[in-house]
Write a protein that holds these residues in place. Structure first.
Motif, mmCIF file in Angstrom:
data_model
loop_
_atom_site.group_PDB
_atom_site.id
_atom_site.type_symbol
_atom_site.label_atom_id
_atom_site.label_comp_id
_atom_site.label_asym_id
_atom_site.label_seq_id
_atom_site.Cartn_x
_atom_site.Cartn_y
_atom_site.Cartn_z
ATOM 1 N N ALA B 66 0.825 -1.209 0.000
ATOM 2 C CA ALA B 66 0.000 0.000 0.000
ATOM 3 C C ALA B 66 0.860 1.261 0.000
ATOM 4 C CB ALA B 66 -0.920 0.008 1.219
ATOM 5 N N GLY B 67 2.080 1.151 0.549
ATOM 6 C CA GLY B 67 2.986 2.301 0.552
ATOM 7 C C GLY B 67 3.104 3.006 1.885
ATOM 8 N N PHE B 68 2.580 2.391 2.955
ATOM 9 C CA PHE B 68 2.695 3.021 4.267
ATOM 10 C C PHE B 68 4.014 2.691 4.954
ATOM 11 C CE2 PHE B 68 -2.034 2.137 4.005
ATOM 12 C CZ PHE B 68 -2.290 3.348 3.406
ATOM 13 N N GLU B 69 4.726 1.706 4.407
ATOM 14 C CA GLU B 69 6.048 1.370 4.921
ATOM 15 C C GLU B 69 6.982 1.246 3.723
ATOM 16 O OE1 GLU B 69 6.579 1.073 8.109
ATOM 17 O OE2 GLU B 69 4.618 0.622 8.977
ATOM 18 N N GLN B 70 8.271 1.451 3.976
ATOM 19 C CA GLN B 70 9.263 1.295 2.929
ATOM 20 C C GLN B 70 10.049 0.008 3.172
ATOM 21 O OE1 GLN B 70 9.325 3.425 0.338
ATOM 22 N NE2 GLN B 70 7.552 4.269 1.420
ATOM 23 N N PRO B 71 10.299 -0.780 2.116
ATOM 24 C CA PRO B 71 11.085 -1.993 2.320
ATOM 25 C C PRO B 71 12.543 -1.654 2.647
ATOM 26 C CG PRO B 71 10.628 -1.666 -0.011
ATOM 27 C CD PRO B 71 9.842 -0.634 0.737
ATOM 28 N N THR B 72 13.174 -2.511 3.450
ATOM 29 C CA THR B 72 14.592 -2.319 3.747
ATOM 30 C C THR B 72 15.415 -2.670 2.508
ATOM 31 O OG1 THR B 72 14.107 -2.955 6.007
ATOM 32 C CG2 THR B 72 16.422 -2.904 5.379
ATOM 33 N N SER B 73 14.990 -3.737 1.808
ATOM 34 C CA SER B 73 15.610 -4.043 0.516
ATOM 35 C C SER B 73 14.587 -4.782 -0.332
ATOM 36 C CB SER B 73 16.871 -4.885 0.716
ATOM 37 O OG SER B 73 16.512 -6.139 1.244
ATOM 38 N N GLY B 74 14.875 -4.884 -1.615
ATOM 39 C CA GLY B 74 13.949 -5.561 -2.528
ATOM 40 C C GLY B 74 13.076 -4.568 -3.276
ATOM 41 N N GLN B 75 12.279 -5.091 -4.185
ATOM 42 C CA GLN B 75 11.458 -4.239 -5.040
ATOM 43 C C GLN B 75 10.045 -4.800 -5.167
ATOM 44 O OE1 GLN B 75 13.460 -3.994 -8.822
ATOM 45 N NE2 GLN B 75 15.166 -2.813 -7.963
ATOM 46 N N ILE B 76 9.110 -3.902 -5.447
ATOM 47 C CA ILE B 76 7.746 -4.326 -5.759
ATOM 48 C C ILE B 76 7.380 -3.717 -7.111
ATOM 49 C CG2 ILE B 76 5.341 -4.323 -5.013
ATOM 50 C CD1 ILE B 76 6.347 -3.822 -2.167
ATOM 51 N N TRP B 77 6.888 -4.545 -8.001
ATOM 52 C CA TRP B 77 6.506 -4.088 -9.337
ATOM 53 C C TRP B 77 5.038 -4.366 -9.564
ATOM 54 C CZ3 TRP B 77 9.886 -2.055 -13.193
ATOM 55 C CH2 TRP B 77 11.215 -1.950 -12.781
ATOM 56 N N MET B 78 4.387 -3.449 -10.297
ATOM 57 C CA MET B 78 3.001 -3.686 -10.653
ATOM 58 C C MET B 78 2.854 -3.418 -12.140
ATOM 59 S SD MET B 78 -0.325 -2.066 -8.953
ATOM 60 C CE MET B 78 -1.847 -2.951 -8.981
ATOM 61 N N PRO B 87 4.772 7.179 -3.738
ATOM 62 C CA PRO B 87 4.008 7.434 -2.512
ATOM 63 C C PRO B 87 2.653 6.736 -2.613
ATOM 64 C CG PRO B 87 3.992 9.367 -3.937
ATOM 65 C CD PRO B 87 4.926 8.383 -4.567
ATOM 66 N N PRO B 88 2.005 6.471 -1.458
ATOM 67 C CA PRO B 88 0.757 5.690 -1.467
ATOM 68 C C PRO B 88 -0.301 6.249 -2.419
ATOM 69 C CG PRO B 88 1.300 6.422 0.773
ATOM 70 C CD PRO B 88 2.421 6.833 -0.106
ATOM 71 N N TYR B 89 -0.386 7.595 -2.522
ATOM 72 C CA TYR B 89 -1.477 8.169 -3.300
ATOM 73 C C TYR B 89 -1.240 8.078 -4.801
ATOM 74 C CZ TYR B 89 1.666 12.218 -2.939
ATOM 75 O OH TYR B 89 2.758 13.035 -2.949
ATOM 76 N N LYS B 90 -0.067 7.557 -5.222
ATOM 77 C CA LYS B 90 0.155 7.366 -6.651
ATOM 78 C C LYS B 90 0.082 5.905 -7.048
ATOM 79 C CE LYS B 90 2.703 11.544 -7.725
ATOM 80 N NZ LYS B 90 4.052 12.114 -7.707
ATOM 81 N N ARG B 91 -0.275 5.026 -6.105
ATOM 82 C CA ARG B 91 -0.333 3.598 -6.421
ATOM 83 C C ARG B 91 -1.762 3.207 -6.771
ATOM 84 N NH1 ARG B 91 3.854 0.738 -2.205
ATOM 85 N NH2 ARG B 91 5.367 2.430 -2.195
ATOM 86 N N ARG B 92 -1.891 2.365 -7.800
ATOM 87 C CA ARG B 92 -3.242 1.916 -8.187
ATOM 88 C C ARG B 92 -3.633 0.692 -7.365
ATOM 89 N NH1 ARG B 92 -5.948 2.035 -13.671
ATOM 90 N NH2 ARG B 92 -7.577 1.723 -12.137
ATOM 91 N N VAL B 93 -3.603 0.918 -6.068
ATOM 92 C CA VAL B 93 -3.897 -0.129 -5.108
ATOM 93 C C VAL B 93 -4.774 0.520 -4.053
ATOM 94 C CG1 VAL B 93 -2.857 -1.454 -3.238
ATOM 95 C CG2 VAL B 93 -1.714 -1.349 -5.434
ATOM 96 N N ASN B 94 -5.824 -0.159 -3.616
ATOM 97 C CA ASN B 94 -6.628 0.406 -2.544
ATOM 98 C C ASN B 94 -6.770 -0.595 -1.411
ATOM 99 O OD1 ASN B 94 -8.164 2.116 -5.078
ATOM 100 N ND2 ASN B 94 -7.417 3.199 -3.280
ATOM 101 N N THR B 95 -7.084 -0.069 -0.241
ATOM 102 C CA THR B 95 -7.045 -0.882 0.963
ATOM 103 C C THR B 95 -8.369 -0.827 1.714
ATOM 104 O OG1 THR B 95 -4.715 -0.297 1.171
ATOM 105 C CG2 THR B 95 -5.732 -1.313 3.081
ATOM 106 N N VAL B 96 -8.795 -1.984 2.228
ATOM 107 C CA VAL B 96 -9.880 -2.029 3.208
ATOM 108 C C VAL B 96 -9.203 -2.265 4.552
ATOM 109 C CG1 VAL B 96 -11.915 -3.263 4.011
ATOM 110 C CG2 VAL B 96 -11.550 -2.927 1.570
#
Lengths: 267, 359
Positions: B66-78, B87-96
């Motif tokens: 979701a983007g509320f935490e930053q990884p220490t290492s590694g990557q996430i791709w969408m 930042p969270p508000y630019k990700r096409r991901v939503n949370t309940v």
């Protein structure tokens, strides 16, 4: 339920409570009663109902000038201390920076500092800065000294705020700036109103700090103070009665607002 | 264990490239290692559940996506876009969110419209899409209500509508049903599953409840101490658990520890033949329902048999659970409900059901 048990079981407590409340409120009642007494503050019981003192009060331009001055200073102080207090509270709640503990203490210091110290130091500052003493210096004094009040109140509000709401806002695509205006600030409404009312009242009846910083234009408390030295007139009673009514009205407004906000917040 | 690259046979049809790719993600909070270099792929339209005990790192992984935490290492791709640097508000991901995090100062309508409003969507479009979203969760009658006046289940629906209105490619759900009572929970589970099928959005669902995970998921990613224990379809995890932890966390099981020599394993008084794999110490998982009473056995060959004494008989309606003692080894056996049993009985099981696992 528990309350009724208490009063019925211990009449002593009831009597004691009545006495305490009488001590607090009886003088106010007397003060208001005598503002309607034709013979002024002398004589008991008050006889001859009159509105003359109010008529006299309403035509007394010096009093009304001081009321306007006080209102201006109070309103400006509210604006300034709320703005700066909000920023300080946000920093204390969210940011980590070196010297945070010291910053916190310094912001809250004016709460416990005697008014005479605050007033004197601000006076010296104004003199060093070469400022003319005026309502503006009074406003600076009130506005800065009361930042501590705003900070405490708003900080408490921030602590109660559910951070998940701000995350939800960001998650839904709102920028941090939008989130602040649409979620954080509305959630702080109650704290802001509470702080605003408190600061307004504190500024309205402030004497110690004002005394050092006042220029030629009097605020209401200083005007009353000045007149008292020439003896108590029922006109003072009348203005006090008015101040009392306005304060009560403000308290009622505040309670109504709080009750409504409480009802609409979850859990 | 099939982790990266394993897309289940039940994935949504027509999707080949993964929607979300978690690549070698590690997360530390100070000295605590919450996620240990994990990788995972989510296909579009897939219902994937992150299952684990509290502290296993499942919520942290969700917050990283979701983007509320930053990884220490590694990557996430969408879909070939780097996600973890946005930042969270630019990700096409939503949370309940777990406690819904509805905005208390806004009405239901304003809550649901929020995601569109902040992006300055035209008014008429907002009205139509809010109506749609509320219809989807059957909450059209509550548009003007304040969240505080709604029940937990209703708040849950609003939170769902609010998250779905942005038409995310991936919906993250953080234990969304944990605050509901048991009956409502079952009902919401089935509604959630139906909804997910209809709209075809990939769901990443976090829970600690294995039954919920089994009921909802296309695939389950079982997390333990910040690493994946097994990522597979519910059926595969149940019938072929990779580890003793997976076998015990999902369903009940008997762990048989023993020695393999050739195609033959002996675990105390119980023998298993044929078995595969290298010689040496081995652990097998044998589900209670794979063991049957010898008399009513229709099990085919080859089958293994052992004798055991009944210790306990726990009635559960259609079935009952027996606790039996086979030469000092305690086993659980699930049989169809019947007469009370006493004394020594013979039991059979198929060697195919004894799954060799990593301990």
């Amino acid at each position: 339920m528990r309350d009724t048990k208490f009063t019925s079981r211990s009449p002593l407590l009831a009597a004691y409570s009545t006495l305490v409340f009488a001590f607090i409120y009886l003088p106010i009642v007397v003060l208001i009663l005598y503002s309607f007494n034709r013979d002024g503050v002398g004589g008991f019981p008050p006889r001859h109902f009159t509105l003359d003192w109010y008529r006299q009060l309403f035509s007394d331009s010096a009093i009304w000038d001081s009321v306007v001055n006080s209102l201006i200073v109070a309103a400006a102080s509210v604006a300034m201390s709320l703005t700066l207090g909000l920023l300080a509270a946000l920093a204390l709640d969210r940011a980590n920076f070196p010297g945070k503990v010291l910053f916190r203490r310094l912001v809250l210091l004016p709460l416990i500092l005697p008014g005479i110290i605050t007033g004197l130091s601000l006076l010296m500052f104004a003199v060093f800065a070469g400022m003319q003493l005026s309502l503006f210096t009074v406003f600076l004094g009130h506005g800065t000294a009361l930042i501590s009040v705003a900070t405490t109140e708003i900080f408490a509000g921030l602590q109660k705020l559910d951070r998940a709401q701000e995350e939800a806002s960001l998650d839904l695509g709102a920028t941090p700036w939008q989130t602040f205006w649409r979620v954080t600030l509305p959630n702080l409404k109650l704290s802001l109103i509470a702080a605003g009312l408190l600061i307004f009242t504190l500024s309205m009846d402030e004497i110690a700090v004002t005394f050092f910083l006042i220029g030629r234009d009097n605020t209401l408390p200083l005007e009353i103070w000045g007149r008292l030295r020439r003896g108590i007139t029922p006109e003072i009673n009348a203005i006090s009665a008015l101040i009392f009514s306005v304060s009560v009205a403000l308290i009622v407004v505040w309670y109504r607002l709080r009750a409504r906000t409480m009802r609409s917040s979850p859990r | 264990m099939s982790v990266a690259g394993a897309i289940s046979p039940q994935k949504a049809p027509g999707s080949s490239a993964p929607l979300l790719e978690i690549h070698d993600i590690a997360k530390r909070f100070g000295q605590t290692e919450v996620l240990r270099n994990i990788s995972l792929q989510i296909a579009s339209g897939e219902f994937l559940t992150l299952l684990g005990e509290s502290g296993s790192g499942k919520t942290t992984l969700l917050r990283l996506i979701a983007g509320f935490e930053q990884p220490t290492s590694g990557q996430i791709w969408m879909s070939s876009e780097r996600l973890d640097t946005l930042p969270p508000y630019k990700r096409r991901v939503n949370t309940v969110f777990q406690n819904y995090a509805l905005f208390p100062h806004l009405s239901v309508r304003e809550n649901v419209a929020y995601g569109l409003r902040v992006k300055a969507t035209p008014k008429h479009e907002i009205a139509v899409r809010v109506e749609d979203a509320l219809g989807m969760v059957k909450m059209k009658d509550f548009v003007e209500a304040r969240p505080a006046t709604l029940s937990g289940g209703q708040q849950q629906r609003i939170a769902l509508a609010r998250a779905l209105i942005n038409r995310p490619k991936l919906l993250l759900l953080d234990e969304p049903l944990s605050a509901l009572d048991a009956n409502l929970r079952k009902k919401m589970q089935s509604e959630l599953k139906t909804l997910q099928r209809e709209i075809g959005i990939a769901f990443l669902f976090v829970t600690h409840d294995q039954d919920e995970a089994m009921a909802l998921s296309d695939r389950i990613a079982l997390l333990r101490n910040g690493a994946f224990e097994q990522v597979d379809s519910p059926r595969e995890i149940y019938s072929h658990p990779a580890t003793a932890y997976a076998a015990q966390f999902i369903g009940q099981t008997n762990l048989l520890r023993g020695e393999v020599r050739g195609d033959y394993a002996s675990c105390g008084a119980i023998r298993i033949c044929p078995v595969r794999g290298p010689d040496g110490p081995a652990t097998f998982s044998l589900r209670p329902e794979a063991i049957k009473g010898a008399l009513d056995a229709t099990i085919g060959t080859p089958y293994m048999t052992f004798k055991a004494t009944i210790r306990q008989q726990i009635y559960a309606g259609a079935t009952e659970l027996l606790e039996v003692d086979c030469a000092g080894q305690l086993l659980r056996v699930r049989v169809p409900a019947g007469e009370p049993l006493h004394g020594e009985h013979a039991f059979v099981f198929s060697p195919r059901d004894a799954v060799r696992i990593r301990d």
